[in-house]
Design an enzyme around this catalytic site. Sequence first.
Site, PDB file in Angstrom:
ATOM      1  N   ASP A  11       0.858  -1.183   0.000  1.00 34.37           N
ATOM      2  CA  ASP A  11       0.000   0.000   0.000  1.00 34.37           C
ATOM      3  C   ASP A  11       0.897   1.237   0.000  1.00 34.37           C
ATOM      4  OD1 ASP A  11      -2.131   1.729   0.277  1.00 34.37           O
ATOM      5  OD2 ASP A  11      -2.356   1.389   2.434  1.00 34.37           O
ATOM      6  N   ASP A 104      -2.955   2.099  -6.086  1.00 32.41           N
ATOM      7  CA  ASP A 104      -1.750   2.064  -5.247  1.00 32.41           C
ATOM      8  C   ASP A 104      -1.766   0.941  -4.218  1.00 32.41           C
ATOM      9  OD1 ASP A 104      -3.728   3.379  -3.538  1.00 32.41           O
ATOM     10  OD2 ASP A 104      -2.040   3.792  -2.226  1.00 32.41           O
ATOM     11  N   GLU A 105      -2.583  -0.064  -4.446  1.00 32.43           N
ATOM     12  CA  GLU A 105      -2.744  -1.076  -3.416  1.00 32.43           C
ATOM     13  C   GLU A 105      -2.974  -2.438  -4.057  1.00 32.43           C
ATOM     14  OE1 GLU A 105      -5.867  -1.618   0.143  1.00 32.43           O
ATOM     15  OE2 GLU A 105      -5.777   0.383  -0.707  1.00 32.43           O
TER      16      GLU A 105
HETATM   17 MG   LIG Z   1      -2.426   3.888  -0.032  1.00 34.20          MG
END
Ligand SMILES: [Mg+2]
Length: 391
Positions: A11, A104-105
């Site tokens: 993350d 983003d994960e």
């Molecule tokens: Mg994040």
Amino acid sequence: MTNATNILHVDMDAFYASVEQRDNPSLRGKPVVVGGNKRGVVAAASYEARKFGIRSAMPMKEAMRKCPNLVQINTRMSDYAAVSKQIFSIFLEFTPIIEKLSLDEAFLDVSNSIRLFGDEINIATKIKDSIFQQTGLTASIGIAPNKLVAKIASDLDKPDGIFFISNHNMQEVLDPLPVQVIPGIGPETLARLQRIKVFTVGDLRQTSKGHLEPIFGRFTKQAQEKAAGIDKRSVRPNRERKSISAEVTFNSDVFDRPIMYRELLKLAEQTSSRLRAEQLVAGTVHIKVRKADFSTSTRQCSLLPPNNLTKSVYTAALNLLDKWLTTYPDTELRLLGVGCSQLAPDIQTDLFSTDILANKANLEQTVDKIRARFGHTSLSRARSIDSEEIM
Ligand SMILES: [Mg+2]
């Protein structure tokens, strides 16, 4: 030799805000939020902004109230998508089993990568180092035997941390955590749990079923399994996306067509750039328009051949908008959106390399790369540059 499963939850830290602070040094150390505009909500908050209690999804007005010095930045989705593409190509160096949760994960199953790259902590360290070297940004990684616990773990040493939970220390780590780290426990359930003195994950795990049933009903067993860190779901790669879209809510309702067109171009650019970042082509383009009275319509058309070029998406969206405006002249717009659906993998075979479409796509990918590296302002389409005297 064990056959334990090793899951990473990666993350990025305050992703959009960190990209902004990377690209604009004057923002570093300052409370920054990224989000549409004054009517919108916070999409991401820098760590400095979080100190004021600002969180993503919070209305922008409330955020401004909490921190009068807050710097508000408009989202630059195509830049985030380009960085995202870099990050996911790093993941791919370590495992093909990647489940994308957002730009983003992601969950990564690295069980079969250990022989090649060293143990799971080594892999996580290498991934973090590569991300930092290639993007200048930090990530936090949770390592655990399953997705549920990996996701909880990635939050425990944030930002810029690695947190490892194994079957041996799982109960010890999870038990003292506040019960709301368990996904699915929202504010209402939390309040009810607190009333029966369930505050921690350990409390939830150890409270008798009879006390929990009024709260969780038929999900009681599941809730207690979660509290024990049990999760049988596997990492599912290639989750198919049905559509990609971007929209903007205007600060004040928009009547001027040049402004509509300019916003439409920005949205087409964001959407098509995300298609390119995810190596997808779209067969359908749609627009969404919301009038000042909140009534909302959508219009769609085919994109032939399916592609991911800004120009094609913009032209299609522009035709749709013009047609809609013919039906509703003199309309003020509150919201405008552009979306792409009928998505398919972008397979650029050699057959296409001489094709004009492929050449244009290469050019736009190059633009995305330059932006990912040097920031958005390095290249900008003349018409989306913020100025009122266009067209
Ligand atoms: Mg994040």
